[in-house]
Scaffold this active site. Structure first.
Site, PDB file in Angstrom:
ATOM      1  N   HIS A 208       0.824  -1.210   0.000  1.00 44.67           N
ATOM      2  CA  HIS A 208       0.000   0.000   0.000  1.00 44.67           C
ATOM      3  C   HIS A 208       0.861   1.266   0.000  1.00 44.67           C
ATOM      4  O   HIS A 208       0.332   2.379  -0.067  1.00 44.67           O
ATOM      5  CB  HIS A 208      -1.009  -0.014   1.162  1.00 44.67           C
ATOM      6  CG  HIS A 208      -0.451   0.214   2.523  1.00 44.67           C
ATOM      7  ND1 HIS A 208      -0.315  -0.779   3.460  1.00 44.67           N
ATOM      8  CD2 HIS A 208      -0.004   1.342   3.128  1.00 44.67           C
ATOM      9  CE1 HIS A 208       0.184  -0.276   4.579  1.00 44.67           C
ATOM     10  NE2 HIS A 208       0.386   1.005   4.399  1.00 44.67           N
TER      11      HIS A 208
ATOM     12  N   ASP B 231       0.196  -7.693   1.836  1.00 39.53           N
ATOM     13  CA  ASP B 231       0.612  -6.285   1.778  1.00 39.53           C
ATOM     14  C   ASP B 231       2.138  -6.135   1.797  1.00 39.53           C
ATOM     15  O   ASP B 231       2.717  -5.566   2.717  1.00 39.53           O
ATOM     16  CB  ASP B 231      -0.023  -5.528   2.943  1.00 39.53           C
ATOM     17  CG  ASP B 231       0.127  -4.021   2.825  1.00 39.53           C
ATOM     18  OD1 ASP B 231       0.144  -3.518   1.685  1.00 39.53           O
ATOM     19  OD2 ASP B 231       0.234  -3.351   3.863  1.00 39.53           O
TER      20      ASP B 231
ATOM     21  N   SER C 188       4.042   3.314   7.848  1.00 43.38           N
ATOM     22  CA  SER C 188       3.771   2.153   7.002  1.00 43.38           C
ATOM     23  C   SER C 188       5.015   1.696   6.261  1.00 43.38           C
ATOM     24  O   SER C 188       5.829   2.500   5.809  1.00 43.38           O
ATOM     25  CB  SER C 188       2.684   2.483   5.979  1.00 43.38           C
ATOM     26  OG  SER C 188       1.431   2.502   6.587  1.00 43.38           O
TER      27      SER C 188
END
Length: 258
Positions: free
Chosen positions: A65, A110, A204
């Site tokens: 992502h 992910d 992230s």
């Protein structure tokens, strides 16, 4: 720690509940300048938005992502304002995703492997981090780090990376906290039961390092960050070791575990 904030526009279209895509370390302190030699800062036209981990001189592992148009990676960074003499900047030469990733689920598998356009050199502030050799145990002390927000609600990104210690928790804790997530996700649950320490927006793609081993990638969490009883979720790296090693060895068609 809904990591899905890094790619806000994309994730908002697909995951209205995902809020922590790119979070920062809340409740931590400035990292020692020599403790994050594998940490990669990822920038696009809007500025810093994600982190990654240098696996070797040519490959970076981050969250899928965190994909963005025309991003750059800076290795050897501490202060975003003050250049380290050995800091190196690279562009992506190739981006590899799990070929069996579900296209309709932005959070499925992910991970993203990024091949650099030229190798980096090890230096005082740059060194790769190996894949884990064994899975972590519940109760393990884990280190989180990143340039993500250091405040849980209003986004406050620091100039230097922040680090903190949290603990690996039983998966059931996160399953109860995030019932919206499919049970088949390969994740680790980590945080502190009382809250107050967490990854947050902008973290992230960064690492969860447990007992010295690279065990997780910042993935998902609650907003505001650091709230009890909602610890963070991290992609479980060891479950993808074979895929990562296969891609780096040249088999870019290798399949991830289901």
């Amino acid at each position: 720690m809904v990591l899905v904030r890094v790619v806000a526009n994309l994730l908002i279209l697909q995951l209205s509940y995902a809020q922590k895509v790119s979070e920062l370390v809340v409740g931590g302190d400035e990292c020692n300048i020599n403790e994050h030699r594998s940490l990669v800062a990822i920038f696009n036209s809007t500025g810093f938005f994600c982190s990654g981990i240098l696996l070797n001189q040519e490959w970076v592992l981050t969250a899928s992502h965190c994909d963005s148009t025309n991003f750059q990676m800076k290795i050897g960074v501490h202060s975003k304002k003050t250049l380290n003499q050995d800091e190196q900047t690279r562009n992506p030469k190739e981006k590899i995703f799990c070929p069996n990733k579900k296209n309709d689920d932005a959070l499925d598998k992910d991970l993203m492997l990024v091949r650099l356009d030229s190798p980096v050199s090890d230096s005082e502030h740059i060194a790769p981090l190996s894949l884990p050799s064994s899975p972590p145990s519940v109760g393990s002390v884990c280190r989180i780090m990143g340039w993500g927000s250091i405040t849980p609600i209003q986004k406050t990104n620091p100039d230097v990376p922040h680090c903190a210690n949290i603990n690996l928790l039983d998966d059931a804790v996160c399953r109860a906290a995030y019932p919206e997530l499919p049970a088949e996700y390969r994740t680790l649950c980590a945080g502190v039961p009382e809250g107050g320490i967490d990854t947050c927006n902008g973290d992230s793609g960064g690492p969860l390092i447990c007992n010295g081993q690279f065990q997780g990638i910042v993935f998902y969490g609650a907003h505001p960050c650091g709230q009890a009883p909602k610890p963070g979720l991290y992609t479980k790296v060891i479950d993808y070791n074979t895929w990562i090693e296969s891609v780096i060895a040249g088999n870019t068609a290798a399949t991830c575990p289901p």
